[in-house]
Design an enzyme around this catalytic site. Structure first.
Site, PDB file in Angstrom:
ATOM      1  N   SER A   1       0.787  -1.234   0.000  1.00 19.80           N
ATOM      2  CA  SER A   1       0.000   0.000   0.000  1.00 19.80           C
ATOM      3  C   SER A   1       0.821   1.286   0.000  1.00 19.80           C
ATOM      4  O   SER A   1       0.302   2.335  -0.344  1.00 19.80           O
ATOM      5  CB  SER A   1      -0.956  -0.004   1.190  1.00 19.80           C
TER       6      SER A   1
ATOM      7  N   HIS B   1      -5.624  -4.130  -1.467  1.00 20.13           N
ATOM      8  CA  HIS B   1      -5.454  -3.063  -2.464  1.00 20.13           C
ATOM      9  C   HIS B   1      -5.451  -3.575  -3.906  1.00 20.13           C
ATOM     10  O   HIS B   1      -5.247  -2.778  -4.825  1.00 20.13           O
ATOM     11  CB  HIS B   1      -4.163  -2.279  -2.189  1.00 20.13           C
TER      12      HIS B   1
ATOM     13  N   LYS C   1     -12.424  -1.046   0.682  1.00 21.29           N
ATOM     14  CA  LYS C   1     -11.654  -0.186  -0.231  1.00 21.29           C
ATOM     15  C   LYS C   1     -12.407  -0.093  -1.566  1.00 21.29           C
ATOM     16  O   LYS C   1     -13.351   0.670  -1.656  1.00 21.29           O
ATOM     17  CB  LYS C   1     -10.223  -0.702  -0.343  1.00 21.29           C
TER      18      LYS C   1
HETATM   19  N1  PMP Z   1      -4.953  -5.619   4.888  1.00 24.21           N
HETATM   20  C1  PMP Z   1      -4.341  -4.687   4.150  1.00 24.21           C
HETATM   21  C2  PMP Z   1      -3.230  -5.102   3.238  1.00 24.21           C
HETATM   22  C3  PMP Z   1      -4.753  -3.346   4.224  1.00 24.21           C
HETATM   23  O1  PMP Z   1      -4.150  -2.396   3.493  1.00 24.21           O
HETATM   24  C4  PMP Z   1      -5.820  -3.017   5.083  1.00 24.21           C
HETATM   25  C5  PMP Z   1      -6.372  -1.598   5.171  1.00 24.21           C
HETATM   26  N2  PMP Z   1      -5.556  -0.618   5.582  1.00 24.21           N
HETATM   27  C6  PMP Z   1      -6.401  -4.013   5.844  1.00 24.21           C
HETATM   28  C7  PMP Z   1      -5.965  -5.310   5.717  1.00 24.21           C
HETATM   29  C8  PMP Z   1      -7.502  -3.712   6.807  1.00 24.21           C
HETATM   30  O2  PMP Z   1      -8.708  -3.682   6.130  1.00 24.21           O
HETATM   31  P1  PMP Z   1      -9.987  -3.026   6.804  1.00 24.21           P
HETATM   32  O3  PMP Z   1      -9.864  -1.565   6.630  1.00 24.21           O
HETATM   33  O4  PMP Z   1     -11.114  -3.629   6.046  1.00 24.21           O
HETATM   34  O5  PMP Z   1      -9.989  -3.425   8.231  1.00 24.21           O
END
Ligand code: PMP
Length: 396
Positions: free
Chosen positions: A186, A214, A244
């Site tokens: 990310s 992502h 997302k």
């Molecule tokens: N896994 C990854 C790779 C993420 O980038 C994120 C979000 N920042 C999450 C899990 C967490 O997802 P959520 O916002 O649905 O809790």
């Protein structure tokens, strides 16, 4: 009377953070999290949300959610295994499996929660996990919770992965070994080297776990990183988030039926935390249908991302090596990065700075998240603001 020890702890640590300028003050939005947001009474071009396809504010999702509330109410009323499984939860899981080309899927209340649930349901203290050093915090926490031995792998370094997988296997110390990675990283927008990871996994009999938070809705015509590489039948755990590109909230694992059956009896957030609300479930389902029916939003996202990247690159900004819409603008120095983001904000662009410890020292950046909902005019305006601020600060 409340605890004096707690008061002392909080005073000391909050002051410490504030003193170092690390206390994050959160400004609430006064608008939906769309391409234009309203903050402190001002309208800003939003380049910081994960709402990749603009679905968070899509009328079709809002209507689906409203209908679901009228039919089922606002809460599911219980955990999934008592009587918090509504027929729509099952339908969502069927839809997710179809979307990910797997036998089955299980939904959780968030992506974070999903990683906490899934890793520890399968891995334990007699196991080992090979984890990319840039994996998301929820993967790191999920690994810790499992009590398995965590073996950090240099970022996307396949020689390092192979060597550590071989060593772990040959040690004979572990019952199971897992390799775990983000599908798309990310902070830089690079894609995990899944074909090589799968090859190494096959050689050393590793369990494969890909968190595609992502990548879903973005790569593989929207179906994600695993589909992008044509590896749907080679990855054991495909993790996704509904928060997302899908635009709602929630998380899921897609995989073989037996794996999902096991998670339904052993993963703790499924057993002990109230299930997703009806509105979340039905809105997510509608989003997935939209993604499966047409690649229009996906194409728009890529078109906008390529446009923004080309515009910033032409101005002379360092936009890194992203292979996805995530568009870092690497400034380097931490203080300058924060100043850059602040000035962008003053001029009308909301793009958050990301600095050490989230990214390595000296690689501070402003991270841009273009979406399908931006218009070319908005992006032109943002690029013009980048140019003005970039010149002012001597960055370009
Ligand atoms: N896994 C990854 C790779 C993420 O980038 C994120 C979000 N920042 C999450 C899990 C967490 O997802 P959520 O916002 O649905 O809790």
């Amino acid at each position: 009377m409340t605890s004096k020890t707690l008061d002392a702890f909080l005073n000391e640590n909050l002051e410490d953070l504030k003193g170092k300028g690390l206390y994050n003050v959160i400004d609430p939005l006064e608008s939906p999290n769309g391409p234009i947001i309203k903050l402190n009474g001002r309208e800003l071009i939003n380049l910081s949300s994960n709402n990749y396809l603009g679905l968070a504010t899509d009328t079709r999702l809002k209507e689906a959610a409203t209908e679901a509330i009228h039919k089922y109410g606002v809460g599911a009323g219980a955990v999934r295994t008592i009587n918090g499984t509504l027929d729509i939860h099952v339908k969502l899981e069927e839809k997710l499996a179809e979307f990910k080309h797997t036998e089955a899927a299980i939904a959780y209340q968030s992506g974070f929660n999903c990683n906490m649930a899934a890793i520890s349901a399968v891995m334990d203290k007699n196991d080992a996990i090979l984890s990319d050093e840039l994996n998301h915090a929820s993967i790191i926490d999920g690994c810790r919770l499992s009590k398995a031995k965590i073996i950090r792998v240099n970022h996307s370094d396949m020689d390092d992965l192979r060597e550590k997988a071989k060593e772990a296997k040959e040690s004979g110390q572990y019952n199971k070994i897992m390799v775990i990675t983000d599908g798309v990283f990310s902070m830089d927008g690079d894609i995990a080297k899944l074909p090589e990871i799968v090859e190494i996994a096959e050689e050393f009999d590793l369990i494969t776990y890909v968190d595609d938070a992502h990548g879903s809705g973005v790569l593989g015509d929207g179906a994600g990183t695993v589909k992008h590489f044509g590896l749907s039948d080679k990855i054991d755990f495909q993790i996704g988030t509904l928060s997302k590109a899908i635009g709602v909230v929630g998380g899921y694992v897609a995989g073989k039926q037996q794996l999902i059956d096991w998670l339904k009896v052993r993963s703790r957030p499924f057993l002990f935390s109230t299930s997703l609300t009806p509105a979340d479930v039905v809105a997510s389902m509608r989003a997935i249908e939209i993604l499966m029916e047409s690649t229009e939003l996906n194409e728009k996202l890529w078109d906008n991302a390529n446009y923004l990247k080309a515009g910033l690159k032409k101005l002379g900004f360092d936009i890194g090596e992203s292979e996805t819409p995530i568009t870092p603008c690497i400034i380097g120095d931490e203080v300058k990065t924060q100043e850059f983001s602040k000035k962008l904000n003053e001029e009308g662009v909301y793009a958050k700075s990301i600095v050490f410890p989230t990214v390595p020292k000296g690689t501070g950046r402003v991270r841009n998240m273009p979406s399908a909902a931006h218009t070319k005019e908005m992006l032109d305006q943002a690029i013009a603001i980048y140019e003005k601020v970039g010149r002012e600060l001597g960055i370009i």
